[in-house]
Write a protein that holds these residues in place. Structure first.
Motif, short mmCIF file in Angstrom:
data_model
loop_
_atom_site.label_atom_id
_atom_site.label_comp_id
_atom_site.label_asym_id
_atom_site.label_seq_id
_atom_site.Cartn_x
_atom_site.Cartn_y
_atom_site.Cartn_z
N TRP A 82 57.66 -17.77 -10.52
CA TRP A 82 58.30 -18.58 -11.56
C TRP A 82 59.79 -18.27 -11.64
CZ3 TRP A 82 55.45 -22.13 -14.47
CH2 TRP A 82 54.06 -22.07 -14.27
N ARG A 83 60.58 -19.28 -11.99
CA ARG A 83 62.02 -19.10 -12.07
C ARG A 83 62.56 -19.65 -13.38
NH1 ARG A 83 65.28 -23.65 -10.99
NH2 ARG A 83 64.10 -25.53 -10.46
N LEU A 84 63.78 -19.27 -13.71
CA LEU A 84 64.46 -19.78 -14.90
C LEU A 84 65.36 -20.93 -14.46
CD1 LEU A 84 64.69 -18.96 -17.97
CD2 LEU A 84 66.87 -17.91 -17.33
N SER A 85 65.11 -22.09 -15.01
CA SER A 85 65.90 -23.28 -14.65
C SER A 85 66.87 -23.64 -15.77
CB SER A 85 64.98 -24.47 -14.38
OG SER A 85 65.73 -25.67 -14.26
N SER A 86 68.11 -23.99 -15.39
CA SER A 86 69.11 -24.46 -16.36
C SER A 86 69.31 -25.96 -16.26
CB SER A 86 70.44 -23.74 -16.10
OG SER A 86 70.29 -22.35 -16.25
N VAL A 87 68.26 -26.66 -15.83
CA VAL A 87 68.35 -28.11 -15.65
C VAL A 87 68.69 -28.82 -16.97
CG1 VAL A 87 65.88 -28.53 -16.07
CG2 VAL A 87 67.17 -30.10 -14.61
N ASN A 88 68.35 -28.18 -18.09
CA ASN A 88 68.58 -28.80 -19.40
C ASN A 88 69.79 -28.21 -20.10
OD1 ASN A 88 67.61 -30.78 -21.30
ND2 ASN A 88 66.93 -29.09 -22.61
N ARG A 89 70.74 -27.68 -19.33
CA ARG A 89 71.88 -26.93 -19.91
C ARG A 89 72.67 -27.76 -20.92
NH1 ARG A 89 73.31 -28.23 -14.76
NH2 ARG A 89 72.51 -26.25 -13.93
N ASP A 90 72.72 -29.09 -20.71
CA ASP A 90 73.46 -29.94 -21.65
C ASP A 90 72.52 -30.82 -22.49
OD1 ASP A 90 72.55 -31.54 -19.64
OD2 ASP A 90 74.48 -32.48 -19.17
N TYR A 91 71.24 -30.46 -22.50
CA TYR A 91 70.20 -31.15 -23.27
C TYR A 91 69.99 -32.60 -22.83
CZ TYR A 91 71.11 -27.18 -26.41
OH TYR A 91 71.31 -25.93 -26.93
N ALA A 100 67.57 -23.44 -21.16
CA ALA A 100 66.90 -22.79 -20.03
C ALA A 100 65.40 -22.77 -20.27
CB ALA A 100 67.42 -21.37 -19.85
N VAL A 101 64.63 -23.09 -19.23
CA VAL A 101 63.16 -23.09 -19.31
C VAL A 101 62.58 -22.43 -18.07
CG1 VAL A 101 62.94 -25.13 -20.80
CG2 VAL A 101 63.12 -25.43 -18.32
N ILE A 102 61.34 -21.95 -18.17
CA ILE A 102 60.69 -21.28 -17.05
C ILE A 102 59.75 -22.26 -16.35
CG2 ILE A 102 59.25 -19.32 -16.36
CD1 ILE A 102 60.15 -17.89 -18.93
N GLY A 108 62.11 -27.74 -7.51
CA GLY A 108 63.56 -27.85 -7.70
C GLY A 108 63.91 -28.65 -8.94
N ASP A 109 65.17 -28.55 -9.35
CA ASP A 109 65.62 -29.26 -10.56
C ASP A 109 65.54 -30.77 -10.41
OD1 ASP A 109 66.04 -26.86 -11.76
OD2 ASP A 109 68.23 -26.92 -11.70
N ASP A 110 65.70 -31.27 -9.20
CA ASP A 110 65.62 -32.72 -8.99
C ASP A 110 64.22 -33.25 -9.30
OD1 ASP A 110 64.75 -31.20 -6.79
OD2 ASP A 110 64.98 -32.87 -5.40
N VAL A 111 63.20 -32.43 -8.96
CA VAL A 111 61.82 -32.80 -9.27
C VAL A 111 61.59 -32.76 -10.78
CG1 VAL A 111 59.39 -32.14 -8.98
CG2 VAL A 111 60.97 -31.97 -7.04
N LEU A 112 62.16 -31.77 -11.44
CA LEU A 112 62.01 -31.64 -12.89
C LEU A 112 62.60 -32.84 -13.62
CD1 LEU A 112 62.97 -27.87 -13.43
CD2 LEU A 112 60.67 -28.85 -13.27
#
Length: 467
Positions: A82-91, A100-102, A108-112
């Motif tokens: 598991w990793r910490l993703s910052s894909v939602n850094r600007d909400y 940040a979410v796990i 990858g972030d593109d899939v998220l």
């Protein structure tokens, strides 16, 4: 009004009823008008927490007990998968998630981003609990937006496949009846079909929410205010409120989720509709059941911070009015109060297993509806940041853990156990939370004094035993 004086009766959010006799009719009307205006402020920044200045503390450098980043850094066991993703850094991906979410390392972030578009409110599946004993996890989300055309999303399917990588199956705990889940198709929602999510087994557990839950609370408070002293009438009103049935459903559903992870040894996904209410309730209770670290005073407050504040429970909407309000119901719902009642049932059944006292639960129930602190303001992390809550208000949880406060909220009989605590949900095992719903009666006040005296004696004996 009578003559040149008037009486103001205030029905408070914490169930108190206060009466003021005001000399002077004009003054009485002015005070009533001021109270009405000040109790219905629309602008968060004008609320009292922004003006509250406790004498013993300055604004903290870090607001809150922890962050998703700090929580992840402590959980070394899951770093491989598991990793910490910052894909939602600007909400922008999900307004109600933290920056940040796990998520699974293989995603990858593109899939998220694409998976988020397939979930209501952008709430794609994220990790909320890792079970150290067997490596299984609990993830939560909102419902998939399959709609009447039965749409699919390969990215969402890939994400859920990664959650149970290395396992033969996973469970989806859907907090809607099978019929409700199918009806959701007609409004653009839906559920995970077996053909698209082959290794996931769906279990439906219907939980009431929203207006039904609020009306249940109103009926219960009305029953508790009945002064007729008629036992049959009281029991009938209590049963008709269905509040204890909601507590029973919450505990049994949480027990099912805990059983999937602890006993069956499989990961689970939890969701209902929006994923901001019952999902948080059930995941919190399940973690209390299986994880000893969540049962200490600090652990419990950190759990509430992760699941309810960072998890995006809309406190401002759900706790806008309490049971006494005559305002037309909109988005009010006592989900957080239902959680505290369910935790109290656990605390009563396992008096040595939880490191906090009933006093803490009562304090939290009061603060959620009206507080000096900014902890329960706004509806999610994004709104708190925008309003400056973390920069300009004090944090309740940090205050509760001060050396001068923590003893008062701790359980002096606490004996930590590594075992799971499985609650009994039989009707005879569940009781009305008298400490909250009957807290302002004369009998309750006398009982509170006795309990405090007993508590002080236990603490004194504990200190003598240690010396």
């Amino acid at each position: 009004m009578s003559g040149s004086s008037g009486t103001i009766t205030i029905k408070c959010k914490d169930m108190r009823v206060i009466q003021f006799d005001i000399p002077g009719m004009e003054q009485c009307l002015n005070i009533a008008h001021s109270i009405e205006i000040l109790s219905c402020l629309d602008n968060v920044c004008k609320m009292y927490p922004f003006f509250y200045k406790p004498t013993d503390s300055n604004l903290p450098k870090q607001w809150g007990l922890s962050t998703p980043e700090t929580h992840y850094s402590k959980m070394k066991d899951l770093h491989k998968k598991w990793r910490l993703s910052s894909v939602n850094r600007d909400y922008s991906v999900c307004p109600s998630y933290p920056p940040a979410v796990i998520v699974p390392s293989s995603i990858g972030d593109d899939v998220l981003i694409k998976a988020a578009k397939f979930r209501q409110g952008g709430r794609f599946p994220v990790l909320c609990y890792y079970h150290r004993k067997n490596g299984m996890v609990i993830v939560r989300s909102s419902q998939p937006l399959t709609g009447a055309n039965r749409k699919r999303c390969s990215e969402d399917e890939l994400l859920l496949q990664a959650v149970i990588e290395g396992s033969d199956k996973g469970y989806i705990i859907d907090m809607r009846s099978s019929q409700q889940a199918q009806q959701a198709w007609m409004t653009g929602g839906g559920f995970e079909s077996k053909s698209c999510y082959e290794r996931w087994k769906r279990l439906h557990r219907h939980m009431e929410r929203g207006k039904v839950l609020q009306e249940s609370l109103i009926k219960l408070v009305e029953a508790c205010s009945d002064e007729s002293h008629n036992m049959d009438r009281w029991l009938s009103k209590l049963e008709n409120s269905k509040w204890l049935s909601h507590v029973q459903t919450a505990l049994s559903t949480a027990g099912l989720l805990a059983e999937c992870v602890e006993r069956d040894g499989h990961s689970a996904l939890v969701h209902g509709y929006e994923g901001t209410d019952c999902s948080l309730l059930i995941s919190t209770l399940a973690q209390l059941i299986v994880d000893p670290s969540c049962r200490s005073l600090e652990g419990f407050l950190a759990l509430l911070e992760r699941e309810w504040l960072q998890g995006g429970h809309p406190f401002q909407q759900r706790c806008a009015h309490s049971a006494f309000s005559h305002a037309r119901l909109q988005q009010e719902s006592p989900v957080f109060l239902l959680l505290l009642d369910s935790v109290w049932q656990l605390w009563r059944q396992f008096p040595l297993a939880l490191g906090f006292s009933e006093v803490l639960l009562l304090r939290l129930a009061t603060e959620a509806y009206a507080s000096d602190y900014g902890t329960f303001l706004c509806n999610n992390d994004q709104e708190r940041c925008a309003a400056g809550v973390k920069d300009r208000t004090h944090c309740l949880f940090q205050s509760l853990l001060k050396p001068t406060e923590r003893d008062y909220y701790s359980n002096p009989l606490y004996e930590p156990t590594e075992l799971a605590i499985w609650p009994s949900v039989h009707p005879q095992s569940l009781q009305l939370w008298k400490g909250f719903f009957l807290r302002w009666t004369e009998q309750a006040r006398l009982l509170e004094e006795v309990q405090e005296e007993i508590r002080n004696m236990v603490i004194k004996w504990g200190k003598l035993a240690l010396s």
